[in-house]
Design a protein around this motif. Structure first.
Motif, mmCIF file in Angstrom:
data_model
loop_
_atom_site.group_PDB
_atom_site.id
_atom_site.type_symbol
_atom_site.label_atom_id
_atom_site.label_comp_id
_atom_site.label_asym_id
_atom_site.label_seq_id
_atom_site.Cartn_x
_atom_site.Cartn_y
_atom_site.Cartn_z
ATOM 1 N N ASP A 70 0.820 -1.210 0.000
ATOM 2 C CA ASP A 70 0.000 0.000 0.000
ATOM 3 C C ASP A 70 0.855 1.261 0.000
ATOM 4 N N ILE A 71 1.675 1.434 1.050
ATOM 5 C CA ILE A 71 2.401 2.696 1.161
ATOM 6 C C ILE A 71 3.554 2.781 0.166
ATOM 7 N N GLY A 72 4.100 1.617 -0.245
ATOM 8 C CA GLY A 72 5.147 1.635 -1.259
ATOM 9 C C GLY A 72 4.630 2.178 -2.575
ATOM 10 N N LEU A 73 3.432 1.743 -2.979
ATOM 11 C CA LEU A 73 2.846 2.225 -4.230
ATOM 12 C C LEU A 73 2.418 3.681 -4.114
ATOM 13 N N ARG A 74 1.885 4.065 -2.960
ATOM 14 C CA ARG A 74 1.470 5.466 -2.779
ATOM 15 C C ARG A 74 2.692 6.395 -2.815
ATOM 16 N N LEU A 75 3.783 5.959 -2.180
ATOM 17 C CA LEU A 75 4.998 6.763 -2.228
ATOM 18 C C LEU A 75 5.536 6.864 -3.655
ATOM 19 N N LEU A 76 5.475 5.753 -4.381
ATOM 20 C CA LEU A 76 5.916 5.767 -5.773
ATOM 21 C C LEU A 76 5.104 6.770 -6.581
ATOM 22 N N GLY A 77 3.793 6.743 -6.428
ATOM 23 C CA GLY A 77 2.945 7.682 -7.157
ATOM 24 C C GLY A 77 3.238 9.126 -6.803
ATOM 25 N N ARG A 78 3.418 9.391 -5.507
ATOM 26 C CA ARG A 78 3.707 10.767 -5.096
ATOM 27 C C ARG A 78 5.051 11.238 -5.653
ATOM 28 N N SER A 79 6.059 10.363 -5.628
ATOM 29 C CA SER A 79 7.378 10.735 -6.136
ATOM 30 C C SER A 79 7.320 11.041 -7.629
ATOM 31 N N LEU A 80 6.604 10.211 -8.387
ATOM 32 C CA LEU A 80 6.487 10.445 -9.831
ATOM 33 C C LEU A 80 5.697 11.711 -10.121
ATOM 34 N N ALA A 81 4.678 11.985 -9.304
ATOM 35 C CA ALA A 81 3.900 13.209 -9.498
ATOM 36 C C ALA A 81 4.761 14.439 -9.256
ATOM 37 N N ALA A 82 5.627 14.363 -8.238
ATOM 38 C CA ALA A 82 6.494 15.501 -7.931
ATOM 39 C C ALA A 82 7.456 15.790 -9.078
ATOM 40 N N GLU A 83 7.799 14.760 -9.857
ATOM 41 C CA GLU A 83 8.712 14.925 -10.982
ATOM 42 C C GLU A 83 7.969 15.098 -12.309
ATOM 43 N N ASN A 84 6.629 15.177 -12.245
ATOM 44 C CA ASN A 84 5.797 15.318 -13.447
ATOM 45 C C ASN A 84 6.072 14.211 -14.457
ATOM 46 N N ARG A 85 6.248 13.000 -13.939
ATOM 47 C CA ARG A 85 6.482 11.846 -14.810
ATOM 48 C C ARG A 85 5.199 11.028 -14.955
ATOM 49 N N VAL A 86 5.072 10.377 -16.087
ATOM 50 C CA VAL A 86 3.951 9.462 -16.307
ATOM 51 C C VAL A 86 4.308 8.122 -15.670
ATOM 52 N N PRO A 87 3.489 7.602 -14.766
ATOM 53 C CA PRO A 87 3.814 6.320 -14.128
ATOM 54 C C PRO A 87 3.879 5.203 -15.158
ATOM 55 N N PRO A 88 4.764 4.252 -14.950
ATOM 56 C CA PRO A 88 4.869 3.145 -15.900
ATOM 57 C C PRO A 88 3.707 2.167 -15.752
ATOM 58 N N THR A 89 3.498 1.377 -16.779
ATOM 59 C CA THR A 89 2.559 0.263 -16.668
ATOM 60 C C THR A 89 3.187 -0.829 -15.808
ATOM 61 N N ILE A 90 2.464 -1.233 -14.796
ATOM 62 C CA ILE A 90 2.884 -2.362 -13.962
ATOM 63 C C ILE A 90 1.933 -3.508 -14.284
ATOM 64 N N TYR A 91 2.445 -4.537 -14.911
ATOM 65 C CA TYR A 91 1.546 -5.633 -15.255
ATOM 66 C C TYR A 91 1.635 -6.788 -14.271
ATOM 67 N N ALA A 92 2.658 -6.787 -13.403
ATOM 68 C CA ALA A 92 2.746 -7.834 -12.390
ATOM 69 C C ALA A 92 3.638 -7.349 -11.266
ATOM 70 N N ALA A 93 3.497 -7.986 -10.111
ATOM 71 C CA ALA A 93 4.308 -7.659 -8.945
ATOM 72 C C ALA A 93 4.606 -8.939 -8.184
ATOM 73 N N HIS A 94 5.691 -8.909 -7.439
ATOM 74 C CA HIS A 94 6.053 -10.048 -6.598
ATOM 75 C C HIS A 94 6.399 -9.515 -5.215
ATOM 76 N N LEU A 95 5.652 -9.959 -4.215
ATOM 77 C CA LEU A 95 5.835 -9.514 -2.834
ATOM 78 C C LEU A 95 6.366 -10.670 -2.008
ATOM 79 N N SER A 96 7.559 -10.489 -1.463
ATOM 80 C CA SER A 96 8.166 -11.501 -0.593
ATOM 81 C C SER A 96 8.540 -10.830 0.719
#
Length: 674
Positions: free
Chosen positions: A132-158
């Motif tokens: 949850d917070i990892g993705l939210r932080l990622l979105g906020r960081s990309l927004a601060a840099e005015n970048r378009v977020p990449p397509t994430i088609y899969a994830a692996h959580l360990s």
């Protein structure tokens, strides 16, 4: 996207873990702009079924279900279990709003209680938080840099990392994320995730709400993003409906989504009891297709608008608000054509469609095998599928239905002999402690203390085999169980008469001797005596509440004490402590002892912090001190607690009404400033 990696993808052989494999090098393929009408139904397509006849958990998995219990499925769905426990906590909190004096909230029974035990055992709250917070932080960081977020088609959580498989590759991952495999993978180490300030991200939007668990590869959870398919996903195989039910439950309760809608077609009407704000049910695809088509017509022309809109906080924009469709009914040829046309641009929209059966022009095809494997050829996946079969599905629904019973149950009051001179005392009204025996080495103390707690709170005794199933719900070898019991018997020592404090009676049941006492046992005895001795009632209740040191078994290790879910202890203790504090508060107020009344309520809140009746007692007692500053402090504390409670839910209407009566200005002061 290229097909799976040859024979290994088809045979289910062991393959390189997703955390280290190179992901496919192309994004999901798009559906052509023009989709031909397929005319007659494909002979291989699943026959269209009447929605009334579809049982979401009635899959061809009965043989496997018979060999695997509730623990195997619900405990294995670690992220869904975490979300379900949070949803259950919110429901229980509302039950406490209605709890009457002398009653406890309704406890689930039988299979429903076992379902909760499994959820407690398997829930991965840290993993859910990191996602949850990892993705939210990622979105906020990309927004601060005015970048378009990449397509994430899969994830692996360990337990070690969160890996995102992205397209196109990008070596410039914002810190603390790092890029790997030429920028095809963005990785967040677990230790970095634990350091993220969750409060600083309280208003950060969720950028990838469509991520949902496909299954496990033995090293962690494999998730896929439903939106990244850019079109319909076909799900087929003997256990497809069990997989659909698991998808629905996780989407309904996950914490890495904000506002969303999940429409279930032909199954899962009962799931609205879990998350009525997210889930709705319709009987056929024909009912929902016009709405989907109207919504698709108003969405943006390219996928970047969805992701950029989300990370910049435009959640109310219909381009960004997600809507996911899960259907247990195979589409007709015409319905299949219309579903494919929803994604005719071949770009991301805030939507995902998972449909049972063969779907014409499906962008991904998932197969759920009889053995419980999930195979996704387009992504090269072959993992142990996340499933929710019939019995577990029903138990889960019953668990949540129990929270709708607001009348509660009478508190049990069975007298127990209490010694005044214990040689061993087991404390549960706060952190678990065993006082009397010598210290035990740390590696063995956890299970030894839990065994002592269980035996002390179940004075009727328990057979060693049953005790083994309670303390080791996933199973234990008899030699390990017996060695542990022997170790605890020796640790408990003997009483003043030389008798073992822990022994097996004539029936073979393990039980404590007469000089072993628990603080819960003493608490109940003092409360019973207070009923019979009106003159000594305040002193007896004071003494009882002085035993409370914090929440029941506070700080217990993760994964331990799961048996509480199927036991009366947690329900009885919470209600009894709250009732004792309430009774003492009334006695003190009747005598004009307002400060002592406040102290009585605060003692009860140490353990029963969610009991809104106690908070109302605290408001009344503090008001009678005629100290507006103290009253304001209580109101502010209650307001902060309601706003930041891990289970949410705010305050009971009765509590808000009482605050309005005692401190009318509170809403003005607590309102957010512009």
């Amino acid at each position: 996207m290229p097909k799976g990696r040859g024979r290994a993808a088809r045979t289910g052989r062991a393959r390189t873990p997703p955390a280290t494999r190179h992901p496919p090098s192309a994004p999901p393929r798009a559906v052509p702009d023009t989709v031909p009408d397929s005319g007659r139904q494909d002979p291989g397509q699943v026959e269209r079924r009447d929605p009334v006849a579809v049982d979401p958990t009635d899959s061809a998995d009965s043989g496997q279900d018979a060999g695997l219990g509730t623990l195997d499925y619900l405990a294995g769905a670690s992220l869904a279990a975490a979300g379900l426990l949070a949803a259950l906590g919110r429901r229980r909190r509302r039950q406490l709003w209605h709890r009457a004096f002398g009653r406890r909230i309704t406890r689930p029974r039988d299979d429903a209680a076992q379902a909760e035990l499994a959820l407690r055992l398997g829930a991965d709250a840290p993993g859910s938080r990191m996602l949850d917070i990892g993705l939210r932080l990622l979105g906020r960081s990309l927004a601060a840099e005015n970048r378009v977020p990449p397509t994430i088609y899969a994830a692996h959580l360990s337990p070690q990392t969160l890996d995102l498989w992205i397209h196109p590759p990008d070596p410039d991952a914002p810190a603390p994320w790092t890029a790997h495999d030429g920028g095809q993978v963005w990785r967040l180490p677990a230790h970095e995730g634990r350091m993220i300030d969750e409060r600083a991200l309280a208003d950060a939007p969720a950028p990838y709400p469509g991520l949902v668990s496909l299954g496990s590869n033995g090293e962690g959870r494999v998730l896929v993003d439903l939106e990244a398919a850019h079109g319909p996903i076909s799900i087929s195989g003997p256990q497809a409906t069990a997989a659909l039910a698991a998808l629905a439950v996780e989407l309904a309760t996950n914490r890495w989504s904000d506002r969303m809608r999940v429409t279930l077609v032909g199954f899962g009407e009962e799931l609205t009891v879990i998350a009525s704000d997210r889930i709705r049910y319709v009987g056929s695809l024909a009912e929902i297709l016009p709405e989907l088509e109207a919504g698709a017509g108003g969405r943006g022309a390219h996928g970047g608008e969805v992701l950029t809109g989300r990370i910049h906080g435009r959640a109310a924009d219909p381009v960004c608000a997600p809507h996911y469709l899960l259907s247990a009914i195979a589409p007709t040829p015409e319905e299949g054509r219309r579903l494919a046309l929803l994604a005719r641009k071949g770009v991301r929209t805030a939507a995902g469609y998972v449909i049972a059966g063969e779907v014409p022009h499906a962008t991904w095809n998932w197969t759920i095998t009889q053995e419980g494997r999930a195979e996704v050829d387009a992504l090269g996946f072959d993992v142990a599928a996340q499933l929710l079969p019939r019995r577990q599905y029903r138990a889960l629904i019953d668990l949540f239905l129990a929270t709708e019973r607001l009348e509660g149950e009478p508190l049990s009051d069975e007298p127990e002999p209490v010694t005044d001179t214990p040689s061993v005392e087991v404390r549960v009204l706060g952190p678990a402690e065993v006082v009397g025996p010598p210290p035990m080495e740390e590696g063995r103390a956890v299970i030894a203390v839990e065994m002592a707690v269980y035996l002390a709170t179940h004075p009727g005794g328990v057979h060693p085999v049953v005790l083994g199933g309670i303390l080791w719900p996933r199973g234990v070898q008899p030699v390990v169980r017996d060695a542990t019991i022997a170790r605890v018997v020796a640790w408990m020592g003997t009483d003043s008469q030389g008798r073992p404090n822990l022994y097996a009676d004539e029936s073979g049941r393990l039980r404590f001797g007469p000089e072993v006492r628990s603080d819960w046992m003493l608490f109940r005895d003092l409360v019973r005596r207070s009923h019979a001795e009106p003159a000594g009632r305040p002193a007896l209740l004071d003494r009882a509440l002085s035993l409370v040191r914090g929440p029941l078994l506070n700080g217990r290790p993760r994964g331990r004490y799961a048996w509480l879910a199927a036991d009366d202890l947690e329900y009885n203790v919470t209600a009894s402590v709250a009732d004792a504090a309430h009774r003492l508060c009334e006695v003190r107020l009747a005598r004009g002892e307002t400060d002592q009344a406040v102290a009585a309520v605060r003692a009860g809140l140490l353990l029963a912090a969610d009991d809104e009746g106690l908070w109302r007692d605290l408001l009344r007692a503090t008001h009678l001190t005629a100290d507006p500053v103290r009253l304001r402090a209580v109101v502010d504390a209650l307001h902060r607690r309601a706003a930041s409670h891990p289970y949410g839910g705010g305050m009971a209407p009765e509590t808000e009404a009482l605050i309005d009566e005692l401190l009318p200005s509170w809403r003005m002061r607590s309102a957010p400033t512009a």
